[in-house]
Design a protein around this motif. Sequence first.
Motif, mmCIF file in Angstrom:
data_model
loop_
_atom_site.group_PDB
_atom_site.id
_atom_site.type_symbol
_atom_site.label_atom_id
_atom_site.label_comp_id
_atom_site.label_asym_id
_atom_site.label_seq_id
_atom_site.Cartn_x
_atom_site.Cartn_y
_atom_site.Cartn_z
ATOM 1 N N GLY A 209 57.031 66.920 39.821
ATOM 2 C CA GLY A 209 57.354 66.016 38.728
ATOM 3 C C GLY A 209 56.229 65.937 37.705
ATOM 4 N N GLY A 210 56.617 65.898 36.439
ATOM 5 C CA GLY A 210 55.639 65.876 35.351
ATOM 6 C C GLY A 210 55.851 64.703 34.408
ATOM 7 N N GLY A 211 56.186 63.531 34.990
ATOM 8 C CA GLY A 211 56.207 62.299 34.192
ATOM 9 C C GLY A 211 54.806 61.692 34.214
ATOM 10 N N GLY B 186 61.148 58.440 30.407
ATOM 11 C CA GLY B 186 61.015 58.235 28.952
ATOM 12 C C GLY B 186 60.645 56.826 28.519
ATOM 13 N N VAL B 187 60.182 55.990 29.425
ATOM 14 C CA VAL B 187 59.703 54.646 29.077
ATOM 15 C C VAL B 187 58.413 54.393 29.862
ATOM 16 N N GLY B 188 57.842 53.198 29.695
ATOM 17 C CA GLY B 188 56.642 52.855 30.474
ATOM 18 C C GLY B 188 55.414 52.912 29.607
ATOM 19 N N GLU B 189 55.221 51.916 28.742
ATOM 20 C CA GLU B 189 54.209 52.033 27.696
ATOM 21 C C GLU B 189 53.218 50.878 27.677
ATOM 22 N N SER B 190 53.430 49.891 28.514
ATOM 23 C CA SER B 190 52.548 48.740 28.504
ATOM 24 C C SER B 190 51.767 48.735 29.815
ATOM 25 N N THR B 191 50.452 48.554 29.740
ATOM 26 C CA THR B 191 49.627 48.765 30.937
ATOM 27 C C THR B 191 48.847 47.506 31.307
ATOM 28 N N ARG C 203 63.447 73.978 38.059
ATOM 29 C CA ARG C 203 64.144 72.917 38.799
ATOM 30 C C ARG C 203 64.106 73.248 40.283
ATOM 31 N N ILE C 204 63.675 72.294 41.079
ATOM 32 C CA ILE C 204 63.652 72.511 42.531
ATOM 33 C C ILE C 204 65.076 72.335 43.055
ATOM 34 N N VAL C 205 65.537 73.353 43.774
ATOM 35 C CA VAL C 205 66.924 73.287 44.276
ATOM 36 C C VAL C 205 66.965 73.256 45.805
ATOM 37 N N GLY D 102 54.545 56.818 41.992
ATOM 38 C CA GLY D 102 55.396 56.535 40.834
ATOM 39 C C GLY D 102 56.757 56.014 41.271
ATOM 40 N N LEU D 103 57.735 56.243 40.434
ATOM 41 C CA LEU D 103 59.067 55.684 40.682
ATOM 42 C C LEU D 103 59.675 56.179 41.989
ATOM 43 N N SER D 104 59.252 57.330 42.464
ATOM 44 C CA SER D 104 59.776 57.836 43.738
ATOM 45 C C SER D 104 59.394 56.907 44.890
ATOM 46 N N SER E 132 54.057 49.146 36.913
ATOM 47 C CA SER E 132 54.355 50.456 37.520
ATOM 48 C C SER E 132 53.223 51.459 37.354
ATOM 49 N N ILE E 133 52.635 51.506 36.160
ATOM 50 C CA ILE E 133 51.542 52.470 35.970
ATOM 51 C C ILE E 133 50.363 52.054 36.848
ATOM 52 N N TYR E 134 50.174 50.739 37.001
ATOM 53 C CA TYR E 134 49.142 50.257 37.930
ATOM 54 C C TYR E 134 49.427 50.782 39.346
HETATM 55 C C1 LIG Z 1 63.049 50.198 31.256
HETATM 56 C C2 LIG Z 1 61.732 50.516 31.876
HETATM 57 C C3 LIG Z 1 60.559 50.105 31.256
HETATM 58 C C4 LIG Z 1 59.325 50.385 31.835
HETATM 59 N N1 LIG Z 1 58.188 49.890 31.248
HETATM 60 C C5 LIG Z 1 57.002 50.039 31.880
HETATM 61 C C6 LIG Z 1 55.818 49.501 31.330
HETATM 62 O O1 LIG Z 1 55.825 48.907 30.264
HETATM 63 N N2 LIG Z 1 54.663 49.666 32.015
HETATM 64 C C7 LIG Z 1 54.616 50.341 33.199
HETATM 65 O O2 LIG Z 1 53.545 50.416 33.820
HETATM 66 N N3 LIG Z 1 55.714 50.925 33.699
HETATM 67 C C8 LIG Z 1 56.896 50.779 33.086
HETATM 68 N N4 LIG Z 1 58.011 51.363 33.608
HETATM 69 C C9 LIG Z 1 57.868 52.296 34.718
HETATM 70 C C10 LIG Z 1 57.383 53.657 34.169
HETATM 71 O O3 LIG Z 1 58.317 54.156 33.254
HETATM 72 C C11 LIG Z 1 57.182 54.658 35.294
HETATM 73 O O4 LIG Z 1 56.384 54.096 36.297
HETATM 74 C C12 LIG Z 1 56.483 55.899 34.787
HETATM 75 O O5 LIG Z 1 57.129 56.426 33.675
HETATM 76 C C13 LIG Z 1 56.395 56.946 35.883
HETATM 77 O O6 LIG Z 1 57.581 57.598 36.096
HETATM 78 P P1 LIG Z 1 57.574 58.849 37.082
HETATM 79 O O7 LIG Z 1 56.591 59.821 36.598
HETATM 80 O O8 LIG Z 1 57.423 58.313 38.466
HETATM 81 O O9 LIG Z 1 59.053 59.402 36.976
HETATM 82 P P2 LIG Z 1 59.766 60.251 35.798
HETATM 83 O O10 LIG Z 1 59.246 59.919 34.465
HETATM 84 O O11 LIG Z 1 61.230 60.056 36.035
HETATM 85 O O12 LIG Z 1 59.381 61.742 36.105
HETATM 86 C C14 LIG Z 1 60.007 62.479 37.113
HETATM 87 C C15 LIG Z 1 59.611 63.927 36.990
HETATM 88 O O13 LIG Z 1 60.157 64.643 38.092
HETATM 89 C C16 LIG Z 1 60.768 65.822 37.607
HETATM 90 N N5 LIG Z 1 61.809 66.216 38.542
HETATM 91 C C17 LIG Z 1 62.752 65.445 39.124
HETATM 92 N N6 LIG Z 1 63.563 66.200 39.897
HETATM 93 C C18 LIG Z 1 63.105 67.463 39.812
HETATM 94 C C19 LIG Z 1 63.532 68.707 40.369
HETATM 95 N N7 LIG Z 1 64.604 68.804 41.148
HETATM 96 N N8 LIG Z 1 62.830 69.805 40.054
HETATM 97 C C20 LIG Z 1 61.736 69.760 39.239
HETATM 98 N N9 LIG Z 1 61.305 68.618 38.687
HETATM 99 C C21 LIG Z 1 61.984 67.476 38.952
HETATM 100 C C22 LIG Z 1 61.287 65.424 36.239
HETATM 101 O O14 LIG Z 1 61.550 66.546 35.436
HETATM 102 C C23 LIG Z 1 60.120 64.604 35.736
HETATM 103 O O15 LIG Z 1 59.125 65.475 35.210
HETATM 104 C C24 LIG Z 1 59.259 51.117 33.038
HETATM 105 C C25 LIG Z 1 60.432 51.577 33.630
HETATM 106 C C26 LIG Z 1 61.656 51.273 33.083
HETATM 107 C C27 LIG Z 1 62.896 51.761 33.760
#
Ligand SMILES: Cc1cc2nc3c(=O)[nH]c(=O)nc-3n(C[C@H](O)[C@H](O)[C@H](O)COP(=O)(O)OP(=O)(O)OC[C@H]3O[C@@H](n4cnc5c(N)ncnc54)[C@H](O)[C@@H]3O)c2cc1C
Length: 508
Positions: A16-18, A51-56, A189-191, A337-339, A350-352
């Motif tokens: 994952g690259g979020g 695509g969200v998560g901007e306040s820390t 994409r991991i399958v 992260g979200l996982s 969440s970022i914390y």
């Molecule tokens: C509405 C909302 C508002 C938020 N606001 C805040 C905030 O203000 N402050 C804060 O700290 N947090 C906030 N968060 C949480 C924050 O968005 C997340 O903690 C942060 O973006 C991290 O996400 P992630 O990297 O865990 O997941 P994602 O951003 O979902 O990244 C997942 C990654 O996994 C990859 N992936 C998934 N499946 C596969 C696969 N099969 N093969 C290859 N790659 C794959 C995707 O391509 C992606 O790169 C908010 C969340 C929500 C829903």
Amino acid sequence: MDPTQDPRIRTVVIVGGGTAGWMTAAALARLVAPGGVKVTLVESAEIGTVGVGESTLPHIRAFNERLGIDEAEFMKATRATFKLGIQFNDWARLGDSYIHPFGDYGAPGGEVPFHHYWLKGSRTADIGPIDDYSLPVVAAREGRYAPPSDDARSLMSTYGYAYQLDASLYARFLRTRAEAGGVTRIEGRIVDVTQDGTSGDIRSVTLDRGDVIEADLFIDCSGFRGLLVEQTLKSGYQDWSHWLPCDRAVAMPCASDQPTVPYTRATALEAGWQFRIPLQHRVGNGYVYCSSFVDQDAATDRLIGRLEGEPLKEPNHIRFQAGRRTRNWVGNCVSVGLSGGFIEPLESTSIYLIQIAITKLIELWPDRRSAATDAEEFNRQMDLEFERIRDFIILHYAATERTDSPLWNHVRTMTLPDSLAGKIELFRERGVVQEYREGLFLHPSWIAVYLGQRVVPRRYHPLADHRADKDLVAALLRLRGTIAQAAGRLPTQDAYIARHCAYDRSAA
Ligand SMILES: Cc1cc2nc3c(=O)[nH]c(=O)nc-3n(C[C@H](O)[C@H](O)[C@H](O)COP(=O)(O)OP(=O)(O)OC[C@H]3O[C@@H](n4cnc5c(N)ncnc54)[C@H](O)[C@@H]3O)c2cc1C
């Protein structure tokens, strides 16, 4: 494990690259890769990020510092603003407003915590809300910012700060650093996922085009889907939606020509709440709502109707369930992260949680003999982190007096976790904030939210009576004036950013 084998972790795959994936990659590049560990990150543009998560929270500064990141460079690259706290509007009652600051109330010193003096003083005179006794609150309300002082005797040392940033730009910024530090990025994409037949550990992941990538340790940053930790390893999920019923969000950035304020705003609406996060180049907005009480179209219309400028993107609809994985670390897989779980973003936690998971993983960095005990300790600590945050967020809902809609009626009357009910009672009775050693949110945060939500103690600390009413009120009013003056001397946040860390608009 074969005793002749090298037990050290030699290869790591981050899935994952979020924000989670790139924060992890940048940290491993800096702290682990120099010891000879090969780090690979797999991400899929086709799947994308949340695509969200901007306040820390202020802790992110320690993370950036540990990575050797220069603040001004980071602020320019992520088009960030400073954040002194969060403003809560309409939470206890319609028309209420308070700021949860990243800082203390009062001035340094005092025999008992400042709020006891404020409680005593407010019983004898009109001394104003406790917000007036916090420098970061008063500065935030006026849109002002300057960095705090290191001098512990100064009023300017009574606060910290965080950032409001563009999450996709932060991921890009960290990616550059991670790749420069030797991390290999693979797009795909991991399958498929293969496991060891005996231990169940993950052996490899397979991409859609057929590549097989093996590793000793896997870090699941795949977002809500929990590709490895849940879909493969069946960690299990603790559902907290009976306490935190919001389960959807719609997000939409907009343009703004208003001065940027150094705080995030959370406004309670009928079926949830709206966030507003001002960045240098735009404002992030979203409506976090409960789908039992409002449908997607109505929620989207409600958000659009409240935007202060032209929308810059189509609405981004997100589904979630409040809770956390039963185990964040299973076998040779650690979720970050979200996982690993999600608690709604009301206090920007969440970022914390990403940062804390990375920090704990590095502290407990396993070898292949020790993974089980490391996992147990990691899971214990992450459980505590999640539960402390959960209780703090529930407080914002439970301590409401609102009766205007089914959501507020539900949360006002729900049964609370025992861990929270006891804390609230202690504060209501004696103004005491229950101590804990591990976990987020210290005294001033609880005080801000208790008082902001109208949980007012019946008694204040008896030591506050060492000061006579008249003297105390005079001293408090003087302090209020000093804080107002100190805040008034700070530059506006826009002026400070223009001078020190504005992004390059001509290159944008
Ligand atoms: C509405 C909302 C508002 C938020 N606001 C805040 C905030 O203000 N402050 C804060 O700290 N947090 C906030 N968060 C949480 C924050 O968005 C997340 O903690 C942060 O973006 C991290 O996400 P992630 O990297 O865990 O997941 P994602 O951003 O979902 O990244 C997942 C990654 O996994 C990859 N992936 C998934 N499946 C596969 C696969 N099969 N093969 C290859 N790659 C794959 C995707 O391509 C992606 O790169 C908010 C969340 C929500 C829903």
